[in-house]
Design an enzyme around this catalytic site. Structure first.
Site, short mmCIF file in Angstrom:
data_model
loop_
_atom_site.label_atom_id
_atom_site.label_comp_id
_atom_site.label_asym_id
_atom_site.label_seq_id
_atom_site.Cartn_x
_atom_site.Cartn_y
_atom_site.Cartn_z
CB CYS A 2 34.56 30.54 4.19
SG CYS A 2 33.09 29.97 3.37
NE ARG A 27 37.03 33.21 8.84
CZ ARG A 27 37.38 34.47 8.60
NH1 ARG A 27 38.05 35.13 9.54
NH2 ARG A 27 37.09 35.05 7.48
CD1 TRP A 74 28.34 29.91 8.31
CD2 TRP A 74 27.64 31.06 6.51
NE1 TRP A 74 27.19 30.56 8.65
CE2 TRP A 74 26.73 31.27 7.57
CE3 TRP A 74 27.39 31.69 5.29
CZ2 TRP A 74 25.61 32.08 7.45
CZ3 TRP A 74 26.28 32.49 5.17
CH2 TRP A 74 25.41 32.68 6.24
CG ASN A 100 36.21 33.67 3.10
OD1 ASN A 100 34.99 33.74 2.98
ND2 ASN A 100 36.89 34.38 3.99
N GLY A 101 34.45 33.64 0.08
CA GLY A 101 33.86 34.75 -0.68
C GLY A 101 32.78 34.23 -1.60
CD GLU A 487 25.34 43.46 22.44
OE1 GLU A 487 24.81 43.71 21.36
OE2 GLU A 487 26.21 42.59 22.59
CE LYS A 491 26.26 39.02 22.44
NZ LYS A 491 26.44 40.06 21.61
CD GLU A 494 24.79 37.41 18.83
OE1 GLU A 494 25.40 37.73 17.81
OE2 GLU A 494 25.18 37.75 19.97
CG HIS A 510 2.46 53.32 22.90
ND1 HIS A 510 1.34 54.11 22.92
CD2 HIS A 510 3.36 53.93 23.72
CE1 HIS A 510 1.56 55.16 23.69
NE2 HIS A 510 2.78 55.06 24.19
CE LYS A 607 34.08 37.28 17.25
NZ LYS A 607 33.01 37.88 18.03
C1 G6P Z 1 28.00 38.90 13.05
C2 G6P Z 1 28.30 38.38 14.43
C3 G6P Z 1 27.93 39.43 15.47
C4 G6P Z 1 28.66 40.74 15.15
C5 G6P Z 1 28.35 41.21 13.73
C6 G6P Z 1 29.21 42.38 13.33
O1 G6P Z 1 26.64 38.99 12.89
O2 G6P Z 1 27.59 37.18 14.69
O3 G6P Z 1 28.32 38.99 16.75
O4 G6P Z 1 28.28 41.71 16.07
O5 G6P Z 1 28.62 40.16 12.82
O6 G6P Z 1 30.55 41.96 13.28
P1 G6P Z 1 31.77 42.95 13.26
O7 G6P Z 1 32.97 42.07 13.14
O8 G6P Z 1 31.58 43.83 12.07
O9 G6P Z 1 31.75 43.73 14.53
#
Ligand code: G6P
Length: 612
Positions: A2, A27, A74, A100-101, A487, A491, A494, A510, A607
Site C-alpha cells: 500500500c 511497494r 495491496w 496503509n496498515g 540468496e 532472487k 522472486e 541426503h 517491497k
Molecule cells: C520483502 C521483499 C524482499 C525483502 C524483504 C525484507 O519480502 O520482497 O525483497 O528482502 O521484504 O525487506 P526489508 O525492507 O526488511 O529488508
C-alpha cells in the site's frame, strides 16, 4: 505494501498524485485510486490493476481539484477490485480516506457504526475509518479544528496499524494525516504540501521532509503543517533536508530498476564504506556508542531479518563470530518472538531491513528490547520506523532501492556488517590484526571487483537463454557459498517464478539428489579454497546424473571438466558473497527477461511488507 500520496496546493492535484503513485509502485499493489476535492464534492476514481491504466482513465478529467489523496492497494481484507480499492468515503460522502496498515478491530467498529445507521459497500477494514470520522464529526462542536478533533477521536478507536490521509468536502482547505506503525512523510513546499508513504514519491517537488513519529496526527493546509503527538499535544517536528536527487529514483538509461540497481552496486558499496575505514587507525563508528564493557558482557548476538536482509545476516555470521568470539544466531523475524528465544541484557540484537518498515522485523526488535536486549538497526531508509525503535541505527548508503527484488541493499548490508564486525573486534582489542587489515584492504577493493563482474555478463545472458524454460533449479555451495546460494535461489524465485532450492553441497546426497535427472540445472558456487575439491566432487555427482552445471568461482577450476564457468575476481573468503551473488542476480534477471516478465514488479510481492 500500500502506497499513499497526498497533495494540497494551488496546482491541479491529479498529475502529482499519479506521478507519486508511479514512484511508489515498487511497494507492490493490485489496485489504485485517487480522490480530489472539487467545488462541491469529492471525486473518486479507482481501478483494479496498474497505475498506468488509472492514468489513462478518461474519468480522470473529472478530477480537477487542487487537493487530493491517492493510494495503491495491496489486498488484505477483500479481493483486489474497484469497490475495495482506496480511497474510501463514508456513506454520507463527506470524508475520503486512504489507509496503509490493518485495522484489527474493524468488525467490532463496523457493527457499532451499522447500529448507528452507517452503511458499507466494500469488504475492506478501511471503510470503517471515514465512517467513524463522520460519526465523530457529527458529535463535535463547530470549531476551526473540528475535523482534526474528529480524526483524533476516530484514531483512538482504531486497533492495529495505520498511515492515513483524509480530505473532506466540509473543511475544504485542510488535509489531516496520521500514523501508527506504518510510514508517512510530509514534504514542505512554498504554498503547497505533499504527503507520501516514502520520500522518493515527492522528492521531485521538495527535499524538505518531515518524517512522522508514531502516534503523530498532522493538520496540513497550503501554508502550514501542524503536528500533534499521541497525547494530542501540539509539538514541533524538525524537517530533514534530503540529499538524494530525484534522479536517483529514475530508471535512467536502464530498461528496468532492477538492472539499474544491480549496476549501481559498486557505488552503493563505496558509499556504504564512506569514511568508516581510516588509514592506519580504527574504523570510524563514532555514530554509535558500543563500549568494550558492553561487548564483553554480550553472551550472544541475534541477527533478525526477513528475505534478502536475512540472507545478508547468514553471510556475515561467520565474520562476526570469527572477529568477536561471540556466538551469532540468525533468525527469521516472523519466527523470532514466537519461539521464545533466550534474550536478556546480555543479548545484542542486530535487525537488518532495507526499508526499515518490515512489520515482523520491527516486532522482533520490540520483543528483544522488552526483554532487555541492546539493539542495532541496519537500514537503507532514513528515519524509517525501525530507526525509532533501535538503540543505534547504522545506514547503508545504497540510495533508493525501487525494484522489489533486493540487490544493492544486500551487498551494502554485507559490507556494513563486515565493517561493524571489524569495529567490534577493534573495540574488544582483538589481537587478530592481520585478518582485520586484510578485510579492510579487501573492502576498499570490492567496488572495482564488482565492476569487473558486471562487465562480464555475456556468459550469464547465454546461460539464461538455455535455462529459462525450466521448472526447477538448484543452487549449491558449502559454508559461506551456501549463504550466497540461498540468496541466489530467492532472487530466481522472486522474479522468474521458477521453483528453486538452495542446498549445502554436502547435503545433496541426503535426499535432494533423488531429484536430479537429465537436464536439471544445478548452479554451484565455489569460493572457499579449503572446500574446492569437495565441492567439485559434489558437482560431478550431479553431472553424472545428467545435470546441466553452471559454476561461479574465484578458484582455478578445470574448464575441460565443466563447460560453464563464470569467473569472479579472487576475494577474501569472508567477503565472497558480495561478488558471487552478482552473476546470479544477473542470471535471475535475464531469465525473467527471457520469460517476458516484469522483474521490477513481481506478482504477489511487495517491497515493503508492513503487515505481519
Ligand atoms: C520483502 C521483499 C524482499 C525483502 C524483504 C525484507 O519480502 O520482497 O525483497 O528482502 O521484504 O525487506 P526489508 O525492507 O526488511 O529488508
Amino acid at each position: 505494501m500500500c502506497g499513499i500520496v497526498g497533495y494540497i496546493g494551488n496546482r491541479k492535484a491529479t498529475p502529482i498524485l499519479i506521478n507519486g503513485l508511479l514512484k511508489l509502485e515498487y511497494r507492490g499493489y493490485d489496485s489504485a485510486g485517487i480522490a480530489t476535492l472539487e467545488d462541491e464534492d469529492i471525486t473518486i476514481i479507482r481501478n483494479k490493476g496498474r497505475v498506468k491504466e488509472l492514468k489513462k482513465s478518461k474519468d480522470l478529467d473529472k478530477a480537477q481539484g487542487t487537493i487530493g489523496i491517492a493510494h495503491t492497494r495491496w489486498a488484505t481484507h477483500g479481493k483486489p477490485s474497484v469497490v475495495n480499492a482506496h480511497p474510501h468515503i463514508d456513506c454520507h460522502k463527506n470524508f475520503a480516506v486512504v489507509h496503509n496498515g490493518i485495522i484489527e478491530n474493524h468488525i467490532e467498529l463496523k457493527k457499532f457504526l451499522t447500529d448507528a445507521g452507517y452503511t458499507f459497500v466494500s469488504e475492506t477494514d478501511t471503510e470503517v475509518i471515514p465512517n467513524l470520522i463522520d460519526y465523530y464529526y457529527s458529535k463535535e462542536e463547530e470549531s476551526n479544528d473540528r475535523l482534526l478533533k474528529a480524526v483524533y477521536r476516530a484514531t483512538q478507536d482504531l486497533k492495529g496499524s495505520y498511515a492515513l490521509a483524509i480530505i473532506s468536502k466540509i473543511e475544504k482547505d485542510t488535509m489531516i494525516i496520521a500514523r501508527k506503525d506504518s510510514p508517512l512523510v510530509v514534504g514542505d513546499g512554498e504554498g503547497e504540501k505533499f504527503v507520501a508513504s516514502d520520500i522518493p514519491a515527492i522528492l521531485e517537488y521538495t527535499n524538505k521532509i518531515f518524517i512522522l513519529n508514531d502516534g503523530d496526527l498532522v493538520k496540513i493546509t497550503r501554508d502550514n503543517i501542524t503536528f500533534f503527538d499521541e497525547d494530542f499535544e501540539k509539538v514541533q517536528r524538525k524537517a530533514e533536508i534530503i540529499e538524494w536527487s530525484s534522479k536517483s529514483t529514475d530508471k535512467g538509461e536502464y530498461e528496468s530498476y532492477m538492472l539499474k540497481e544491480i549496476y549501481e552496486q559498486p557505488n552503493a558499496i563505496r558509499e556504504t564504506i564512506g569514511t568508516r575505514i581510516v588509514q592506519n587507525d580504527k574504523c570510524d563508528f563514532s555514530d554509535i556508542n558500543i563500549t568494550k564493557e558492553f561487548l564483553e558482557s554480550v553472551s550472544h548476538i541475534y541477527i533478525v531479518a526477513c528475505g534478502t536482509a536475512m540472507h545478508a545476516g547468514v553471510a556475515v555470521k561467520p565474520i562476526i563470530e570469527r572477529l568477536t568470539n561471540i556466538s551469532v544466531e540468525v533468525d527469521i523475524a516472523s519466527e523470532f518472538r514466537y519461539r521464545k528465544p533466550i534474550v536478556g541484557d546480555d543479548t545484542l540484537i542486530i535487525c537488518i531491513s532495507q526499508s526499515g518498515e518490515t512489520a515482523d522485523t520491527i516486532a522482533a526488535l520490540k520483543y528483544a528490547k522488552k526483554k532487555g536486549a541492546k539493539s542495532i538497526a541496519i537500514t537503507n531508509v532514513m528515519g524509517s520506523s525501525i530507526t525509532r525503535e533501535a538503540d543505534f541505527t547504522l545506514y547503508t548508503h545504497a540510495g533508493p532501492e525501487v525494484a522489489v527484488a533486493s540487490t544493492k541493499a544486500y551487498t551494502s548490508q554485507i559490507t556494513l556488517l563486515t565493517l561493524l564486525a571489524i569495529h567490534f573486534a577493534e573495540v574488544l582489542e582483538n589481537e587478530d590484526k592481520e585478518i582485520i587489515d586484510n578485510l579492510k584492504n579487501e573492502l576498499t577493493e570490492i567496488p572495482s571487483k564488482v565492476s569487473i563482474v558486471l562487465e562480464n555478463s555475456e556468459k550469464i545472458k547465454e546461460f539464461a537463454k538455455r535455462v529459462y524454460k525450466e521448472k526447477d533449479l538448484f543452487f549449491i555451495g558449502r559454508g559461506i557459498d551456501y549463504a550466497a546460494a540461498m540468496e541466489a535461489s530467492l532472487k530466481l524465485k522472486e522474479i522468474s517464478y521458477i521453483h528453486s532450492e538452495a542446498y549445502q553441497s554436502g547435503e545433496l546426497k541426503h535426499g535432494p539428489i533423488a531429484l536430479i535427472e537429465d537436464d536439471v540445472t544445478v548452479v554451484g558456487i565455489i569460493t572457499d579454497r579449503r572446500l574446492v575439491n569437495k565441492s567439485i566432487s559434489n558437482l560431478q555427482e550431479v553431472a553424472t546424473r545428467g545435470a546441466k552445471i553452471l559454476i561461479v568461482t574465484d578458484q582455478g577450476i578445470d574448464e575441460k571438466i565443466f563447460e560453464n564457468i563464470v569467473k569472479i575476481p579472487k576475494i577474501h573468503p569472508f567477503l565472497s558473497p558480495i561478488l558471487s551473488i552478482i552473476p546470479l542476480q544477473l542470471l535471475a534477471y535475464y531469465i525473467s527477461k527471457e520469460k517476458g516478465l516484469d522483474a521490477d514488479k513481481p506478482r504477489n510481492l511487495a517491497k515493503s511488507v508492513t503487515v505481519e
